[in-house]
Design an enzyme around this catalytic site. Structure first.
Site, PDB file in Angstrom:
ATOM      1  N   MET A 169       0.849  -1.108  -0.055  1.00  0.00           N
ATOM      2  CA  MET A 169       0.049   0.109   0.030  1.00  0.00           C
ATOM      3  C   MET A 169       0.714   1.279  -0.003  1.00  0.00           C
ATOM      4  O   MET A 169       1.233   1.844   1.084  1.00  0.00           O
ATOM      5  CB  MET A 169      -1.033   0.076   1.224  1.00  0.00           C
ATOM      6  N   ASP A 170       1.259   1.670  -1.272  1.00  0.00           N
ATOM      7  CA  ASP A 170       2.453   2.554  -1.207  1.00  0.00           C
ATOM      8  C   ASP A 170       1.744   3.863  -1.606  1.00  0.00           C
ATOM      9  O   ASP A 170       0.669   3.879  -2.665  1.00  0.00           O
ATOM     10  CB  ASP A 170       3.301   2.153  -2.220  1.00  0.00           C
ATOM     11  N   GLY A 171       2.117   5.190  -1.256  1.00  0.00           N
ATOM     12  CA  GLY A 171       1.609   6.413  -1.349  1.00  0.00           C
ATOM     13  C   GLY A 171       0.819   7.162  -0.686  1.00  0.00           C
ATOM     14  O   GLY A 171       0.485   8.404  -0.931  1.00  0.00           O
TER      15      GLY A 171
END
Length: 294
Positions: free
Chosen positions: A49-51
């Site tokens: 879950m990047d960003g």
């Protein structure tokens, strides 16, 4: 159809929907998922879950806001995965390396994590609706005590559930998981609980067959009771695994869609599954070959 999906996702979790719209949307969603199920469906999807921080920065809001919106995205994605028939969802929530961030940021994330774990156990949560089981993987002893206790409570509370499985990797890196699995394997052998030759973990075993094997290690990984991911999705366009499930993803389909995690929509999820279905024959051939070699 996809425009309608995006519209619904923009509203999801942010404002109540009219009952008639909700009913129509659920019907359209079921139809869409039935069509999608005509092809091979993944059994397990893992997400990096990047960003979240970049999401907050782009919108000039508090950094923690991105993580809060990211949790809403997680509940939506879990719901859609489970409605599609995906049995296992795994998410990379907090790396051991994240403890190197500013203390106030780490504390804020710990507080938010406890709050969201507690929400999952509320009566009207997605956990109750779908009866799913929650795992927390990683070195939980590194977490703050309130978060660790909340995680242990969630696992105990859902242990007997027979629905889908949500596994959350916190205080986790794959190398740490492998190291812990080796230590567990050696500890079992020292105790002789499995009938192998003793191994003190320091010297070479007199009986080489009594040393740690691949099977021993896999039995002691956090993921021992979970199949390997069919798809690994890292949002924000990044192409690194960042020490996530390195042992388990050798035959997974890796994808890196551009949206930041809080922006990840049902359209992106459907596209990921369509991409998986396109490559599925190749993946299956590789898996059959790997089984023969083993």
């Amino acid at each position: 159809m996809l425009a309608l999906i995006d519209l619904e996702m923009e509203k999801h979790g942010r404002k109540p929907e009219p009952n008639i719209f909700g009913s129509v949307w659920r019907f359209l969603r079921r139809c869409l998922f039935l069509v999608l199920a005509l092809g091979p469906m993944p059994n397990h999807i893992a997400f990096i879950m990047d960003g979240n921080r970049r999401y907050a920065k782009r919108r000039n809001v508090k950094e923690g806001t991105g993580h809060g919106v990211g949790f809403t995205t997680l509940t939506s994605v879990c719901q859609y995965c489970f409605e599609m028939g995906v049995k296992y969802v795994t998410v990379y929530a907090f790396s051991i390396d994240n403890f190197k961030r500013k203390p106030e940021e780490v504390q804020s994330l710990m507080d938010l994590m406890k709050e969201k774990i507690d929400e999952l156990l509320e009566e009207e949560s997605i956990v109750q609706k779908y009866g799913f089981r929650i795992n927390f993987w990683g070195s939980l002893d590194l977490l703050s005590e309130p978060v660790r206790l909340a995680a242990e409570k969630a696992m105990a509370h859902t242990a007997s559930n027979t629905g889908p499985v949500l596994s959350v990797c916190v205080a986790y890196t794959s190398t740490n998981e492998i190291m812990r699995a080796i230590k567990k394997s050696c500890a079992r052998k020292r105790l002789g609980t499995r009938g192998y030759a003793n191994c003190d973990g320091e010297s070479v075993c007199e009986d080489i067959d009594g040393c740690v094997t691949v099977a021993d290690l896999e039995e002691n990984l956090d993921t021992a009771d979970c199949p390997d991911p069919d798809i690994v999705i890292r949002t924000s366009g990044e192409t690194r695994l960042s020490n996530f499930l390195l042992w388990q993803t050798s035959l997974s389909h890796l994808q890196n869609p551009n949206p930041l995690w809080p922006e990840f929509s049902l359209r992106n999820l459907i596209w990921a599954i369509l991409e998986y279905q396109k490559i599925y024959p190749y993946l299956e051939a590789r898996r059959r070959l790997a089984k023969k070699e083993n």
